[in-house]
Write an enzyme that holds these catalytic residues in place. Structure first.
Site, PDB file in Angstrom:
ATOM      1  N   MET A 208      10.522   2.388  -2.287  1.00 38.49           N
ATOM      2  CA  MET A 208       9.600   3.152  -3.144  1.00 38.49           C
ATOM      3  C   MET A 208       9.170   4.442  -2.463  1.00 38.49           C
ATOM      4  SD  MET A 208       8.133   3.482  -5.973  1.00 38.49           S
ATOM      5  CE  MET A 208       7.648   5.198  -6.109  1.00 38.49           C
TER       6      MET A 208
ATOM      7  N   HIS B 245       8.297   1.400 -16.834  1.00 33.25           N
ATOM      8  CA  HIS B 245       8.594   0.823 -15.516  1.00 33.25           C
ATOM      9  C   HIS B 245       8.138  -0.634 -15.432  1.00 33.25           C
ATOM     10  CE1 HIS B 245       9.278   0.368 -11.271  1.00 33.25           C
ATOM     11  NE2 HIS B 245       8.021   0.038 -11.084  1.00 33.25           N
TER      12      HIS B 245
ATOM     13  N   ASP C 219      -7.478   6.772   2.209  1.00 34.04           N
ATOM     14  CA  ASP C 219      -7.413   5.361   1.812  1.00 34.04           C
ATOM     15  C   ASP C 219      -8.819   4.795   2.021  1.00 34.04           C
ATOM     16  OD1 ASP C 219      -4.759   3.159   1.779  1.00 34.04           O
ATOM     17  OD2 ASP C 219      -6.785   2.353   2.018  1.00 34.04           O
TER      18      ASP C 219
ATOM     19  N   SER D 208       1.043   3.592  -8.543  1.00 31.05           N
ATOM     20  CA  SER D 208       0.383   2.293  -8.750  1.00 31.05           C
ATOM     21  C   SER D 208       0.797   1.650 -10.070  1.00 31.05           C
ATOM     22  CB  SER D 208      -1.135   2.467  -8.740  1.00 31.05           C
ATOM     23  OG  SER D 208      -1.537   3.409  -7.777  1.00 31.05           O
TER      24      SER D 208
ATOM     25  N   ARG E 288       2.082  -6.595  -6.399  1.00 30.41           N
ATOM     26  CA  ARG E 288       2.426  -7.952  -6.862  1.00 30.41           C
ATOM     27  C   ARG E 288       2.856  -8.849  -5.709  1.00 30.41           C
ATOM     28  NH1 ARG E 288       6.762  -8.923 -11.128  1.00 30.41           N
ATOM     29  NH2 ARG E 288       7.887  -7.097 -10.353  1.00 30.41           N
TER      30      ARG E 288
ATOM     31  N   ASP F  92      13.582   3.201 -10.167  1.00 32.13           N
ATOM     32  CA  ASP F  92      14.527   2.615 -11.134  1.00 32.13           C
ATOM     33  C   ASP F  92      15.859   3.364 -11.121  1.00 32.13           C
ATOM     34  OD1 ASP F  92      12.515   0.805 -11.970  1.00 32.13           O
ATOM     35  OD2 ASP F  92      11.659   2.349 -13.245  1.00 32.13           O
TER      36      ASP F  92
HETATM   37  P1  NAD Z   1      -0.580  -2.155  -0.372  1.00 30.95           P
HETATM   38  O1  NAD Z   1      -1.557  -3.220  -0.665  1.00 30.95           O
HETATM   39  O2  NAD Z   1       0.277  -2.284   0.836  1.00 30.95           O
HETATM   40  O3  NAD Z   1      -1.351  -0.769  -0.246  1.00 30.95           O
HETATM   41  C1  NAD Z   1      -2.298  -0.338  -1.178  1.00 30.95           C
HETATM   42  C2  NAD Z   1      -3.286   0.550  -0.459  1.00 30.95           C
HETATM   43  O4  NAD Z   1      -4.191   1.062  -1.446  1.00 30.95           O
HETATM   44  C3  NAD Z   1      -4.127  -0.186   0.590  1.00 30.95           C
HETATM   45  O5  NAD Z   1      -4.062   0.502   1.828  1.00 30.95           O
HETATM   46  C4  NAD Z   1      -5.541  -0.132   0.020  1.00 30.95           C
HETATM   47  O6  NAD Z   1      -6.564  -0.006   0.992  1.00 30.95           O
HETATM   48  C5  NAD Z   1      -5.452   1.134  -0.830  1.00 30.95           C
HETATM   49  N1  NAD Z   1      -6.506   1.245  -1.843  1.00 30.95           N
HETATM   50  C6  NAD Z   1      -7.014   0.297  -2.672  1.00 30.95           C
HETATM   51  N2  NAD Z   1      -7.970   0.832  -3.451  1.00 30.95           N
HETATM   52  C7  NAD Z   1      -8.059   2.133  -3.129  1.00 30.95           C
HETATM   53  C8  NAD Z   1      -8.856   3.206  -3.574  1.00 30.95           C
HETATM   54  N3  NAD Z   1      -9.782   3.053  -4.509  1.00 30.95           N
HETATM   55  N4  NAD Z   1      -8.671   4.419  -3.012  1.00 30.95           N
HETATM   56  C9  NAD Z   1      -7.748   4.594  -2.030  1.00 30.95           C
HETATM   57  N5  NAD Z   1      -6.976   3.624  -1.566  1.00 30.95           N
HETATM   58  C10 NAD Z   1      -7.123   2.408  -2.101  1.00 30.95           C
HETATM   59  O7  NAD Z   1       0.325  -1.951  -1.674  1.00 30.95           O
HETATM   60  P2  NAD Z   1       1.715  -1.169  -1.806  1.00 30.95           P
HETATM   61  O8  NAD Z   1       2.817  -2.110  -1.552  1.00 30.95           O
HETATM   62  O9  NAD Z   1       1.627   0.098  -1.040  1.00 30.95           O
HETATM   63  O10 NAD Z   1       1.729  -0.862  -3.385  1.00 30.95           O
HETATM   64  C11 NAD Z   1       0.802   0.031  -3.965  1.00 30.95           C
HETATM   65  C12 NAD Z   1       0.970   0.106  -5.470  1.00 30.95           C
HETATM   66  O11 NAD Z   1       2.236   0.669  -5.820  1.00 30.95           O
HETATM   67  C13 NAD Z   1       0.950  -1.257  -6.167  1.00 30.95           C
HETATM   68  O12 NAD Z   1       0.177  -1.183  -7.344  1.00 30.95           O
HETATM   69  C14 NAD Z   1       2.401  -1.519  -6.504  1.00 30.95           C
HETATM   70  O13 NAD Z   1       2.567  -2.394  -7.590  1.00 30.95           O
HETATM   71  C15 NAD Z   1       2.871  -0.124  -6.831  1.00 30.95           C
HETATM   72  N6  NAD Z   1       4.327   0.094  -6.780  1.00 30.95           N
HETATM   73  C16 NAD Z   1       4.869   0.913  -7.715  1.00 30.95           C
HETATM   74  C17 NAD Z   1       6.216   1.188  -7.710  1.00 30.95           C
HETATM   75  C18 NAD Z   1       6.805   2.120  -8.724  1.00 30.95           C
HETATM   76  O14 NAD Z   1       8.026   2.105  -8.897  1.00 30.95           O
HETATM   77  N7  NAD Z   1       6.055   2.953  -9.389  1.00 30.95           N
HETATM   78  C19 NAD Z   1       7.035   0.601  -6.734  1.00 30.95           C
HETATM   79  C20 NAD Z   1       6.464  -0.225  -5.796  1.00 30.95           C
HETATM   80  C21 NAD Z   1       5.099  -0.485  -5.826  1.00 30.95           C
HETATM   81  C1  LMR Z   2       9.043  -2.312  -8.190  1.00 35.51           C
HETATM   82  O1  LMR Z   2       9.706  -2.042  -9.194  1.00 35.51           O
HETATM   83  O2  LMR Z   2       9.568  -2.700  -7.137  1.00 35.51           O
HETATM   84  C2  LMR Z   2       7.556  -2.097  -8.222  1.00 35.51           C
HETATM   85  O3  LMR Z   2       7.124  -1.789  -9.496  1.00 35.51           O
HETATM   86  C3  LMR Z   2       6.797  -3.218  -7.597  1.00 35.51           C
HETATM   87  C4  LMR Z   2       6.807  -4.464  -8.438  1.00 35.51           C
HETATM   88  O4  LMR Z   2       5.731  -5.012  -8.668  1.00 35.51           O
HETATM   89  O5  LMR Z   2       7.885  -4.914  -8.837  1.00 35.51           O
END
Ligand code: NAD
Ligand code: LMR
Length: 352
Positions: A237, A186, A36, A120, A82, A152
């Site tokens: 997630m 998604h 990270d 992401s 978000r 989902d």
């Molecule tokens: P968060 O802010 O808690 O964590 C994100 C992490 O990414 C942080 O620790 C940050 O330091 C790190 N980061 C940022 N840039 C970076 C880089 N260049 N290299 C390495 N690390 C880096 O966020 P989160 O709640 O863990 O969510 C992360 C992502 O997952 C978001 O984009 C969110 O929308 C997405 N998400 C996707 C799904 C899905 O169904 N696919 C579900 C939930 C969240």
């Molecule tokens: C989700 O479905 O929970 C994730 O994609 C996070 C979001 O932004 O809704």
């Protein structure tokens, strides 16, 4: 036996930490690598005291290459999440840069057989960003690049179970073979639940069915609202990603990559690049024919071999209800816009 190394990029985050914990207790992983921008030595040390066989190492922003070196699977929850009032599209600029940069490093450091799993958001755009980045590097392997949409499916199963309970029906277990699955993309209306046994749609009745579909499509908002501006889904997630990664690991150790419950086999969907995959052209033709849906990226159940996608399994799309056809139709335009946005982002970067 072959050693399996899994690398988490974004391991310090809300998803990254619980996901790393779940991977630490997965018996099919030998080496866990945590990276990270925030220094991961602390969480790595913490996890390393857990008495499972895998080793863990932590890295910081200066040691990405070491974190990636030798990885079989790289899972990416790096990037902005978000808060209330934001759409997933609002995350595009920041997260597209992150995914492009990370994929460039993966391409330069890892073997061409590395599996790249993107969590992401916006997933609909960022998988095209990854595909185009690897294409530019001359190292495109669509069978190894996936957007994780398992949350989902996990939500669909949970919410359907709640409805069935309310109807006092305990004959149907949503975790059984393909009782409900989710295809498409998604975000919002690109998320398309499919219920192969149309009698279940009838059983639910029109109002319940509509509620169920809406809740699956907008489940992410529900969590953001309840968390009161502190972020989006992280724990569910992490669970979903761990389930998906387990199917890939299973295919590396035995067979096709299945998620099984009491010996009932099923294939989890992920969001993938159709033209590069076996049955992809066929599926594209089918979607065009039944729902006038014309896209190059789509989440659909996958079969695996040695951790790579061996083919798409479009079985659940062969029989669709009128409602499902309409949901598929509605998904096309937003999907096309998202995909183009991702592709353009990389194509407009002159040199990498
Ligand atoms: P968060 O802010 O808690 O964590 C994100 C992490 O990414 C942080 O620790 C940050 O330091 C790190 N980061 C940022 N840039 C970076 C880089 N260049 N290299 C390495 N690390 C880096 O966020 P989160 O709640 O863990 O969510 C992360 C992502 O997952 C978001 O984009 C969110 O929308 C997405 N998400 C996707 C799904 C899905 O169904 N696919 C579900 C939930 C969240
Ligand atoms: C989700 O479905 O929970 C994730 O994609 C996070 C979001 O932004 O809704």
């Amino acid at each position: 036996d072959k050693m399996v190394k899994v690398c988490v990029l974004g391991a310090f985050g809300g998803i990254g930490q619980p996901l790393s914990l779940l991977l630490k207790i997965n018996p099919h992983i030998d080496e866990l690598s945590l990276y990270d921008l925030n220094d991961c030595h602390g969480i790595s040390k913490d996890l390393s005291h857990i008495n499972t066989k895998s080793t863990t190492s932590g890295f910081d922003k200066n040691t990405l290459k070491d974190a990636l070196q030798g990885s079989n699977i790289v899972v990416i929850p790096a990037g902005m999440a978000r808060k209330e009032g934001m759409t997933r599209d609002d995350l595009f600029k920041v997260n597209a840069n992150i995914i492009k940069t990370l994929c460039l490093h993966i391409g330069q450091t890892c073997s061409e057989n590395v599996k790249v799993l993107i969590i992401s958001n916006p997933v609909n755009c960022l998988v095209p960003v990854a595909i185009e980045t690897f294409r530019k590097l001359g190292k495109l392997h669509p069978e190894n690049i996936m957007g994780i949409t398992t949350l989902d499916i996990v939500r669909a199963e949970t919410f359907l179970r709640e409805h069935l309970r309310e109807l006092n029906n305990d004959d149907i277990d949503p975790l059984d073979h393909d009782v409900i699955s989710v295809v498409g993309g998604h975000s919002g209306t690109t998320i398309v639940p499919i219920i192969p046994d149309k009698n279940i749609i009838k059983l639910l009745g029109s109002s319940r069915y509509k509620q169920l579909v809406h809740r699956i499509q907008f489940g992410g908002d529900e969590v953001i609202k309840a968390k009161k501006s502190s972020g989006s889904a992280t724990l569910s997630m992490a669970y979903a990603a761990s389930e998906f990664i387990s199917t890939i690991l299973l295919s590396m150790t035995h067979g096709t990559g299945i998620r099984s419950k009491e010996q009932k086999y099923r294939y989890l969907p992920a969001y993938v690049y159709l033209p590069g995959l076996k049955n992809g052209a066929q599926l594209k033709r089918h979607l065009k024919q039944v729902a006038h849906l014309d896209v190059n990226y789509f989440a659909v159940p996958l079969k695996f071999k040695n951790g790579s996608i061996s083919e798409l399994d479009p079985t659940i799309l062969t029989k669709l209800s009128q409602e499902e056809i309409e949901l598929l139709r509605a998904a096309m335009e937003p999907l096309q816009i998202n995909i183009k946005k991702g592709e353009k982002f990389v194509q407009n970067t002159a040199k990498m």
